[in-house]
Design a protein around this motif. Structure first.
Motif, PDB file in Angstrom:
ATOM      1  N   ASN A 185      51.051 -26.827 -20.271  1.00  0.00           N
ATOM      2  CA  ASN A 185      50.017 -26.251 -20.248  1.00  0.00           C
ATOM      3  C   ASN A 185      49.351 -26.835 -21.522  1.00  0.00           C
ATOM      4  N   GLY A 186      49.363 -27.612 -21.835  1.00  0.00           N
ATOM      5  CA  GLY A 186      48.491 -28.516 -22.815  1.00  0.00           C
ATOM      6  C   GLY A 186      47.196 -28.867 -22.586  1.00  0.00           C
ATOM      7  N   PRO A 187      46.728 -29.550 -21.162  1.00  0.00           N
ATOM      8  CA  PRO A 187      45.778 -29.588 -20.660  1.00  0.00           C
ATOM      9  C   PRO A 187      44.785 -28.152 -20.740  1.00  0.00           C
ATOM     10  N   ASP A 188      45.497 -27.256 -20.092  1.00  0.00           N
ATOM     11  CA  ASP A 188      44.814 -26.008 -20.028  1.00  0.00           C
ATOM     12  C   ASP A 188      44.414 -25.404 -21.288  1.00  0.00           C
ATOM     13  N   LEU A 189      45.029 -25.673 -22.552  1.00  0.00           N
ATOM     14  CA  LEU A 189      44.560 -25.316 -23.641  1.00  0.00           C
ATOM     15  C   LEU A 189      43.262 -26.143 -24.191  1.00  0.00           C
ATOM     16  N   ILE A 190      43.277 -27.242 -23.834  1.00  0.00           N
ATOM     17  CA  ILE A 190      42.081 -28.283 -24.122  1.00  0.00           C
ATOM     18  C   ILE A 190      41.074 -27.704 -23.521  1.00  0.00           C
ATOM     19  N   GLN A 191      41.261 -27.426 -22.136  1.00  0.00           N
ATOM     20  CA  GLN A 191      39.960 -26.928 -21.426  1.00  0.00           C
ATOM     21  C   GLN A 191      39.710 -25.782 -21.992  1.00  0.00           C
ATOM     22  N   ASP A 192      40.562 -24.718 -22.357  1.00  0.00           N
ATOM     23  CA  ASP A 192      39.948 -23.626 -22.889  1.00  0.00           C
ATOM     24  C   ASP A 192      39.380 -23.658 -24.319  1.00  0.00           C
ATOM     25  N   ILE A 193      39.653 -24.362 -24.899  1.00  0.00           N
ATOM     26  CA  ILE A 193      39.090 -24.729 -26.357  1.00  0.00           C
ATOM     27  C   ILE A 193      37.559 -25.055 -25.688  1.00  0.00           C
ATOM     28  N   ALA A 194      37.458 -26.332 -25.036  1.00  0.00           N
ATOM     29  CA  ALA A 194      36.276 -26.689 -24.805  1.00  0.00           C
ATOM     30  C   ALA A 194      35.226 -25.643 -24.513  1.00  0.00           C
ATOM     31  N   ALA A 195      35.762 -24.701 -23.344  1.00  0.00           N
ATOM     32  CA  ALA A 195      34.942 -23.596 -22.827  1.00  0.00           C
ATOM     33  C   ALA A 195      34.729 -22.485 -23.711  1.00  0.00           C
ATOM     34  N   GLU A 196      35.452 -22.294 -24.897  1.00  0.00           N
ATOM     35  CA  GLU A 196      35.154 -21.347 -25.821  1.00  0.00           C
ATOM     36  C   GLU A 196      34.528 -21.906 -27.232  1.00  0.00           C
ATOM     37  N   THR A 197      34.578 -22.963 -27.404  1.00  0.00           N
ATOM     38  CA  THR A 197      34.165 -23.486 -28.503  1.00  0.00           C
ATOM     39  C   THR A 197      33.156 -24.672 -28.396  1.00  0.00           C
ATOM     40  N   GLY A 198      33.098 -25.435 -27.350  1.00  0.00           N
ATOM     41  CA  GLY A 198      32.330 -26.486 -27.114  1.00  0.00           C
ATOM     42  C   GLY A 198      32.886 -27.567 -27.691  1.00  0.00           C
ATOM     43  N   ILE A 199      34.202 -27.640 -28.308  1.00  0.00           N
ATOM     44  CA  ILE A 199      34.882 -28.930 -28.949  1.00  0.00           C
ATOM     45  C   ILE A 199      35.916 -29.528 -27.967  1.00  0.00           C
ATOM     46  N   THR A 200      35.679 -30.739 -28.095  1.00  0.00           N
ATOM     47  CA  THR A 200      36.191 -31.694 -26.994  1.00  0.00           C
ATOM     48  C   THR A 200      37.509 -32.191 -27.882  1.00  0.00           C
ATOM     49  N   VAL A 201      38.618 -31.734 -27.445  1.00  0.00           N
ATOM     50  CA  VAL A 201      39.896 -32.518 -28.048  1.00  0.00           C
ATOM     51  C   VAL A 201      40.740 -33.398 -27.494  1.00  0.00           C
ATOM     52  N   GLU A 202      40.688 -34.589 -28.057  1.00  0.00           N
ATOM     53  CA  GLU A 202      41.439 -35.823 -27.588  1.00  0.00           C
ATOM     54  C   GLU A 202      43.059 -35.640 -27.772  1.00  0.00           C
ATOM     55  N   ILE A 203      43.764 -35.595 -26.729  1.00  0.00           N
ATOM     56  CA  ILE A 203      45.250 -35.601 -26.680  1.00  0.00           C
ATOM     57  C   ILE A 203      45.719 -37.026 -27.162  1.00  0.00           C
ATOM     58  N   ILE A 204      46.174 -37.330 -28.250  1.00  0.00           N
ATOM     59  CA  ILE A 204      46.596 -38.778 -28.684  1.00  0.00           C
ATOM     60  C   ILE A 204      48.211 -38.964 -28.499  1.00  0.00           C
ATOM     61  N   ASP A 205      48.714 -40.256 -28.170  1.00  0.00           N
ATOM     62  CA  ASP A 205      49.974 -40.411 -27.825  1.00  0.00           C
ATOM     63  C   ASP A 205      50.528 -40.863 -29.294  1.00  0.00           C
ATOM     64  N   GLY A 206      51.980 -40.889 -29.547  1.00  0.00           N
ATOM     65  CA  GLY A 206      52.525 -41.180 -30.839  1.00  0.00           C
ATOM     66  C   GLY A 206      52.197 -42.473 -31.570  1.00  0.00           C
ATOM     67  N   ASP A 207      51.944 -43.552 -30.758  1.00  0.00           N
ATOM     68  CA  ASP A 207      51.545 -44.773 -31.169  1.00  0.00           C
ATOM     69  C   ASP A 207      50.052 -44.646 -32.022  1.00  0.00           C
TER      70      ASP A 207
ATOM     71  N   ARG B 195      46.713 -17.970 -30.963  1.00  0.00           N
ATOM     72  CA  ARG B 195      46.515 -18.515 -32.195  1.00  0.00           C
ATOM     73  C   ARG B 195      45.562 -19.689 -32.390  1.00  0.00           C
ATOM     74  N   ALA B 196      46.069 -20.619 -31.444  1.00  0.00           N
ATOM     75  CA  ALA B 196      45.250 -21.863 -31.359  1.00  0.00           C
ATOM     76  C   ALA B 196      43.762 -21.687 -30.952  1.00  0.00           C
ATOM     77  N   LEU B 197      43.274 -20.826 -30.120  1.00  0.00           N
ATOM     78  CA  LEU B 197      42.055 -20.602 -29.683  1.00  0.00           C
ATOM     79  C   LEU B 197      41.356 -19.957 -30.775  1.00  0.00           C
ATOM     80  N   GLN B 198      42.022 -19.005 -31.341  1.00  0.00           N
ATOM     81  CA  GLN B 198      41.506 -18.183 -32.521  1.00  0.00           C
ATOM     82  C   GLN B 198      41.106 -19.224 -33.646  1.00  0.00           C
ATOM     83  N   THR B 199      41.987 -19.796 -33.971  1.00  0.00           N
ATOM     84  CA  THR B 199      41.641 -20.883 -35.066  1.00  0.00           C
ATOM     85  C   THR B 199      40.685 -21.817 -34.881  1.00  0.00           C
TER      86      THR B 199
END
Length: 316
Positions: A93-115, A60-64
């Motif tokens: 598997n969070g880093p895998d999702l970020i890699q797949d998003i970049a590969a399939e959409t070209g969008i770079t996602v930053e994983i941010i901390d709670g602070d 669902r995340a990749l499709q969205t």
């Protein structure tokens, strides 16, 4: 300061909902929103309590994100900023999702901390309303985490993110529907244990107002408006008040009902129909334990905070 006269796209990959804001920045005028949508991805469903993103949620995340990329291209946004929060930062598997998003959409996602998440929520709320001189407790209830910020209009006195979001609480406490009284009491005892740092900060800073950020609070305002025969336009007015008496009427009504009955409540969203049970108990806990007697609601949250920070780089 960032370059002006351009279109930017901001993506908030929350644990329950993904948000996309495409806005046009023009020198000397307020940002002009072109697209403002949210999708119920439910990224934490089926896996968040096991430290992973489940296969269906992953898909669902990749499709969205592919859909978001299509809209971004249609509107010609020159800059894309995407951030992922609790579900991704705690999943194996969070880093895998970020890699797949970049590969399939070209969008770079930053994983941010709670602070940083809490900081951006503060800026988002500041964009929606004037906090004022009195100290307020900001509260953002996500699916994976809950952010609390004690602040006024000029500064943050304390902030912390807690990994006790509504999906995590559902997995832990939502055994019967409607929830039985002993489960509600068990949940409140758990919150008391988990939120000890918040209790200490509230005792020091003494905030008097609760400001709820987006999500559940928006839905509560929508329900309240429908009960009064009104239509609430968040885009026209990103601030709302939720009278305490109204909150508690809605609270009692929701706790009495099962899923199908909750879904029939005017203003209820399907994507919140279960999580809202956990969320309102959390809100009640905060009101009851911290002597707060007013609720304000900001329709803006993290993505608007991203925009605020882009426009005001000195706040980084």
């Amino acid at each position: 300061m960032m370059e002006k006269d351009k279109k930017v796209a901001l993506i908030d990959m929350g644990t329950n909902t993904f948000h996309l804001l495409i806005t046009q920045i023009q020198e000397g005028s307020e940002p002009n929103d072109l697209v403002r949508i949210k999708e119920p991805v439910k990224l934490g469903e089926g896996g968040i309590s096991h430290g992973e993103i489940a296969p269906a949620a992953y898909a669902r995340a990749l499709q969205t994100l592919k859909g978001f990329k299509s809209l971004i291209d249609q509107h010609g946004a020159e800059e894309v900023k995407a951030m992922a929060t609790s579900a991704v930062r705690n999943a194996a598997n969070g880093p895998d999702l970020i890699q797949d998003i970049a590969a399939e959409t070209g969008i770079t996602v930053e994983i941010i901390d709670g602070d940083l998440e809490a900081e951006l929520i503060y800026y988002g709320v500041k964009s929606a309303l004037e906090i004022g001189f009195e100290k307020s407790l900001l509260m953002d209830i996500g699916g994976g985490s809950v952010e609390f910020i004690i602040c006024d209009d000029h500064q943050v006195f304390w902030k912390q993110s807690f990994e006790i979001g509504a999906q995590r609480l559902l997995d832990k406490f939502f055994i019967t529907d409607p929830l039985e009284e002993h489960a509600i009491e068990a949940l409140k005892l758990y919150l008391q244990e988990q939120l000890t740092p918040l209790a200490e900060a509230v005792a020091r800073c003494k905030p008097t107002v609760l400001i709820g950020s987006s999500g559940t609070f928006d839905t509560l305002c929508d329900i309240d408006s429908k009960r009064k025969g009104l239509d609430r336009e968040q885009d026209c007015c990103p601030e709302a008040d939720l009278p305490l008496a109204d909150f508690y009427e809605i609270y009692e009504d929701i706790l009495r009902k099962n899923r199908s009955e909750r879904l029939a409540i005017p203003g209820m969203l399907e994507m919140r129909v279960d999580m809202i049970v956990m969320a309102i108990i959390l809100i009640d806990f905060v009101l009851e334990n911290y002597s707060i007697n007013k609720i304000r609601v900001s329709a803006y949250a993290l993505k608007e905070g991203m925009l605020y920070r882009m426009l005001n780089q000195e706040h980084k």
